[in-house]
Every structure is written in C-alpha cells, then in structure tokens.
Design a protein around this motif. Structure first.
Motif, PDB file in Angstrom:
ATOM      1  N   ALA A   1      -8.827  -9.853   5.843  1.00  0.00           N
ATOM      2  CA  ALA A   1      -7.446  -9.375   5.713  1.00  0.00           C
ATOM      3  C   ALA A   1      -6.589 -10.390   4.956  1.00  0.00           C
ATOM      4  O   ALA A   1      -5.801 -10.018   4.070  1.00  0.00           O
ATOM      5  N   MET A   2      -6.736 -11.667   5.275  1.00  0.00           N
ATOM      6  CA  MET A   2      -5.951 -12.698   4.587  1.00  0.00           C
ATOM      7  C   MET A   2      -6.347 -12.811   3.114  1.00  0.00           C
ATOM      8  O   MET A   2      -5.486 -12.963   2.235  1.00  0.00           O
ATOM      9  N   LEU A   3      -7.639 -12.732   2.837  1.00  0.00           N
ATOM     10  CA  LEU A   3      -8.092 -12.783   1.443  1.00  0.00           C
ATOM     11  C   LEU A   3      -7.576 -11.583   0.664  1.00  0.00           C
ATOM     12  O   LEU A   3      -7.117 -11.724  -0.476  1.00  0.00           O
ATOM     13  N   LEU A   4      -7.640 -10.406   1.270  1.00  0.00           N
ATOM     14  CA  LEU A   4      -7.146  -9.206   0.589  1.00  0.00           C
ATOM     15  C   LEU A   4      -5.644  -9.294   0.327  1.00  0.00           C
ATOM     16  O   LEU A   4      -5.171  -8.862  -0.726  1.00  0.00           O
ATOM     17  N   ALA A   5      -4.900  -9.871   1.255  1.00  0.00           N
ATOM     18  CA  ALA A   5      -3.457 -10.028   1.050  1.00  0.00           C
ATOM     19  C   ALA A   5      -3.191 -10.959  -0.136  1.00  0.00           C
ATOM     20  O   ALA A   5      -2.328 -10.666  -0.978  1.00  0.00           O
TER      21      ALA A   5
ATOM     22  N   ASP B   1       0.674 -17.111  -8.193  1.00  0.00           N
ATOM     23  CA  ASP B   1      -0.573 -16.445  -7.799  1.00  0.00           C
ATOM     24  C   ASP B   1      -1.612 -17.480  -7.390  1.00  0.00           C
ATOM     25  O   ASP B   1      -2.289 -17.338  -6.378  1.00  0.00           O
ATOM     26  N   ALA B   2      -1.738 -18.527  -8.207  1.00  0.00           N
ATOM     27  CA  ALA B   2      -2.703 -19.590  -7.920  1.00  0.00           C
ATOM     28  C   ALA B   2      -2.349 -20.296  -6.619  1.00  0.00           C
ATOM     29  O   ALA B   2      -3.231 -20.591  -5.810  1.00  0.00           O
ATOM     30  N   ALA B   3      -1.065 -20.559  -6.398  1.00  0.00           N
ATOM     31  CA  ALA B   3      -0.636 -21.256  -5.184  1.00  0.00           C
ATOM     32  C   ALA B   3      -0.972 -20.448  -3.935  1.00  0.00           C
ATOM     33  O   ALA B   3      -1.484 -21.001  -2.949  1.00  0.00           O
ATOM     34  N   VAL B   4      -0.706 -19.153  -3.965  1.00  0.00           N
ATOM     35  CA  VAL B   4      -1.012 -18.300  -2.812  1.00  0.00           C
ATOM     36  C   VAL B   4      -2.518 -18.271  -2.575  1.00  0.00           C
ATOM     37  O   VAL B   4      -2.984 -18.469  -1.450  1.00  0.00           O
ATOM     38  N   LEU B   5      -3.284 -18.047  -3.623  1.00  0.00           N
ATOM     39  CA  LEU B   5      -4.736 -17.965  -3.476  1.00  0.00           C
ATOM     40  C   LEU B   5      -5.328 -19.295  -3.016  1.00  0.00           C
ATOM     41  O   LEU B   5      -6.174 -19.328  -2.118  1.00  0.00           O
ATOM     42  N   MET B   6      -4.872 -20.387  -3.581  1.00  0.00           N
ATOM     43  CA  MET B   6      -5.411 -21.699  -3.198  1.00  0.00           C
ATOM     44  C   MET B   6      -5.048 -22.048  -1.753  1.00  0.00           C
ATOM     45  O   MET B   6      -5.862 -22.630  -1.029  1.00  0.00           O
ATOM     46  N   ALA B   7      -3.859 -21.684  -1.312  1.00  0.00           N
ATOM     47  CA  ALA B   7      -3.469 -21.937   0.081  1.00  0.00           C
ATOM     48  C   ALA B   7      -4.370 -21.167   1.041  1.00  0.00           C
ATOM     49  O   ALA B   7      -4.850 -21.717   2.037  1.00  0.00           O
ATOM     50  N   VAL B   8      -4.621 -19.912   0.723  1.00  0.00           N
ATOM     51  CA  VAL B   8      -5.498 -19.098   1.578  1.00  0.00           C
ATOM     52  C   VAL B   8      -6.922 -19.635   1.529  1.00  0.00           C
ATOM     53  O   VAL B   8      -7.589 -19.744   2.568  1.00  0.00           O
ATOM     54  N   LEU B   9      -7.395 -20.000   0.361  1.00  0.00           N
ATOM     55  CA  LEU B   9      -8.749 -20.556   0.247  1.00  0.00           C
ATOM     56  C   LEU B   9      -8.899 -21.862   1.025  1.00  0.00           C
ATOM     57  O   LEU B   9      -9.932 -22.102   1.650  1.00  0.00           O
TER      58      LEU B   9
END
Length: 103
Positions: A40-44, A68-76
């Motif tokens: 769910a977090m990855l999909l968001a 976009d990169a900041a959101v994805l990197m934080a989740v990763l």
C-alpha cells in the motif's frame, strides 16, 4: 495505475536518475510476497509519481522530478528490506528492454 506507470517510465526513464528504484518499487508493490501494508505504501508513492497533480510539476527540467524522487526515496528507505534484489534485477531488465526498444 499499471498503464500510467509504464507510460510515465517510458517517457521519463532517460531523464530521471531514480528510474530503477521506481521500477523495483513497482515490482515489489505487485509481488504477492510483499506484505499488504508495504504494498500500500509503495503504491501510494508510485501513484504520486504517476499522477499529474504534483507539488513541483514534472514539466520543469531537472527540478520537476525532485519531489517525486523525494517521496519514493523516503518510502524506499522505510521499506528497504521489502524491495528485494529480485525486484531490482527485474527493474534492470525492464530498463534494458525500454532502452533497446525502437520508438
């Protein structure tokens, strides 16, 4: 979501340094072995990348994808143990296919 993701990756892969991370996250998000809350977090995070509404519009060169990169990197970073070497290998294969594909 799936079509929108691949359309965005195809049009931006050469311009974004986090393309491999985005694709690996995509594969992890649709992997049945990935826990539901992680998926769910990855999909968001991926939806934020795909959706046209953005804090910094993607039409601006270089800085357009920073949010976009900041959101994805934080989740990763939070979920790093769930995006496996298998997901990254699949991402590298997908990028290679995209780069070798005639337009």
């Amino acid at each position: 979501m799936r079509h929108g993701f691949w359309a965005k990756i195809k049009s931006t892969a050469a311009r974004i340094p986090f393309a491999e991370d985005a694709i690996a996250s995509y594969y992890a998000a649709f992997d049945q072995r990935t826990p539901l809350r992680v998926r769910a977090m990855l999909l968001a995070a991926l939806a934020y990348f795909v959706l046209p509404l953005d804090v910094i519009p993607d039409i601006f060169p270089v800085i357009g994808f920073t949010d976009d990169a900041a959101v994805l990197m934080a989740v990763l970073k939070l979920l790093s143990g769930h995006v496996t070497p298998e997901h990254y290998a699949a991402a590298r294969d997908a990028l290679a296919r995209l780069k070798n594909r005639p337009d």
